[in-house]
Structure formats: structure tokens, C-alpha cells
Design a protein around this motif. Structure first.
Motif, PDB file in Angstrom:
ATOM      1  N   GLY A  41       3.392 -10.198  -6.363  1.00  9.86           N
ATOM      2  CA  GLY A  41       4.566  -9.301  -5.792  1.00  9.86           C
ATOM      3  C   GLY A  41       4.181  -8.585  -4.806  1.00  9.86           C
ATOM      4  N   TRP A  42       2.892  -8.558  -4.374  1.00 12.09           N
ATOM      5  CA  TRP A  42       2.397  -7.548  -3.248  1.00 12.09           C
ATOM      6  C   TRP A  42       3.447  -7.760  -2.140  1.00 12.09           C
ATOM      7  CZ3 TRP A  42      -0.776  -3.701  -2.017  1.00 12.09           C
ATOM      8  CH2 TRP A  42      -0.972  -3.272  -0.769  1.00 12.09           C
ATOM      9  N   GLU A  44       5.307  -4.913  -3.552  1.00 12.52           N
ATOM     10  CA  GLU A  44       6.276  -4.400  -4.147  1.00 12.52           C
ATOM     11  C   GLU A  44       5.383  -3.062  -4.632  1.00 12.52           C
ATOM     12  OE1 GLU A  44       7.397  -6.757  -7.305  1.00 12.52           O
ATOM     13  OE2 GLU A  44       8.253  -8.401  -6.004  1.00 12.52           O
ATOM     14  N   VAL A  45       6.226  -2.043  -4.811  1.00  8.32           N
ATOM     15  CA  VAL A  45       6.045  -0.735  -5.267  1.00  8.32           C
ATOM     16  C   VAL A  45       4.905  -0.850  -6.602  1.00  8.32           C
ATOM     17  CG1 VAL A  45       6.516   1.595  -6.102  1.00  8.32           C
ATOM     18  CG2 VAL A  45       7.733   0.659  -4.188  1.00  8.32           C
ATOM     19  N   THR A  47       2.167  -2.423  -6.793  1.00  5.74           N
ATOM     20  CA  THR A  47       1.209  -3.588  -6.833  1.00  5.74           C
ATOM     21  C   THR A  47      -0.002  -3.079  -5.917  1.00  5.74           C
ATOM     22  OG1 THR A  47       2.009  -4.583  -4.851  1.00  5.74           O
ATOM     23  CG2 THR A  47       2.947  -5.320  -7.027  1.00  5.74           C
ATOM     24  N   SER A  68       5.452   2.968  -1.577  1.00  6.73           N
ATOM     25  CA  SER A  68       6.796   2.827  -1.091  1.00  6.73           C
ATOM     26  C   SER A  68       6.863   1.649  -0.225  1.00  6.73           C
ATOM     27  CB  SER A  68       7.565   3.915  -0.736  1.00  6.73           C
ATOM     28  OG  SER A  68       6.982   4.300   0.781  1.00  6.73           O
TER      29      SER A  68
END
Length: 147
Positions: A41-42, A44-45, A47, A68
Motif C-alpha cells: 500500500g506504500w 498510503e499514510v 505505511t 501524509s
């Protein structure tokens, strides 16, 4: 806060794609020497990139966490390299009239010995490294576009 800028002759979505590739960080972030893992998911907040910093055999293993993200516009990170401390790092991407991107990188030591230094001293120490980081990012983006 240390601030450096660089114009990259590619649109923001291409620059952000490089930022969003956590596995590429050791190739353009000065000081990062090995990426051990990148959370699913990198970027994403929350990760993380699990990385090593420094030259073998004196490497430190730690992580960088996304604080963020605005895809195509910005990415803010909390980078850790204990016992040296932590830093807040932000990349802002602004489209230029030429179709490229103005990338602004800001960094501030958040904890550890570096946070005790006045901001002017932090800037003297960090600005050359961060300018080189942006140059390497630009090379990655431009080279990737030519494949």
C-alpha cells in the motif's frame, strides 16, 4: 527547516510515480543503502519503508513512515535512523509552465542530536545532501521516461 528546489522536466504524475516506488529509494535518497521491505500500500499514510542507512558494516536498520500524501502533489515522511534521531521530510510537486515539475524538498531534524542544532546549522549540513537527493530523483525520473 532546510529547503531545496529543483525543476524536473517531467510532469508531476511522473515525478510522483518515482516517489511512490518505495523500492527505488536506495537509488536516489543519499544515505539510504538498502531497502529491506516496503509495506503493502506504500505510500498510503502509515505505511513504511524498512531501510538501512550507512556503509557496511556500520549500517543502521530503521524505517521511514508516510505521514501524509496527496498523490501527484506531495508526500510527507517521518524518517528514522536511530540513534541519530528522526527527521520530517516533505516533497511538494508544482507543475511548471514548461510541462515539468518544481520539486521542493524540506527537512527538519525532529528528534536526536540533530534536533539540538540551530536551523541555520541544520541547513548547512543538510542542503548539499538534499540537493544531491533531488538530482538523483530527477535522473531516475528522466531515465525511466526513456525506457
Amino acid at each position: 527547516m532546510t529547503k531545496v528546489d529543483l525543476d524536473i522536466p517531467r510532469p508531476p504524475d511522473q515525478v510522483f510515480a518515482a516517489l511512490a516506488d518505495g523500492w527505488s529509494y536506495a537509488g536516489w535518497v543519499v544515505g539510504a543503502t538498502h531497502i529491506r521491505d516496503v509495506d503493502h500500500g506504500w505510500p498510503e499514510v502509515g505505511t513504511r519503508i524498512h531501510h538501512s542507512v550507512g556503509a557496511w558494516p556500520f549500517q543502521l536498520e530503521d524505517q521511514t513512515v508516510v505521514r501524509s500524501v496527496e498523490p501527484g502533489r506531495s508526500l510527507e515522511l517521518h524518517a528514522k535512523a536511530w540513534p541519530m534521531g528522526t527527521a520530517l521530510i516533505r516533497f511538494d510537486l508544482v507543475p511548471s509552465a514548461s510541462g515539468g515539475t518544481r520539486v521542493t524538498m524540506t527537512e527538519k531534524a525532529a528528534t536526536g542530536p540533530g534536533s539540538l542544532l540551530p536551523e541555520a546549522v541544520q541547513t548547512v549540513l543538510l542542503a548539499p545532501r538534499n540537493r544531491e537527493t533531488l538530482k538523483r530523483l530527477a535522473d531516475l525520473v528522466v531515465r525511466g521516461d526513456q525506457r
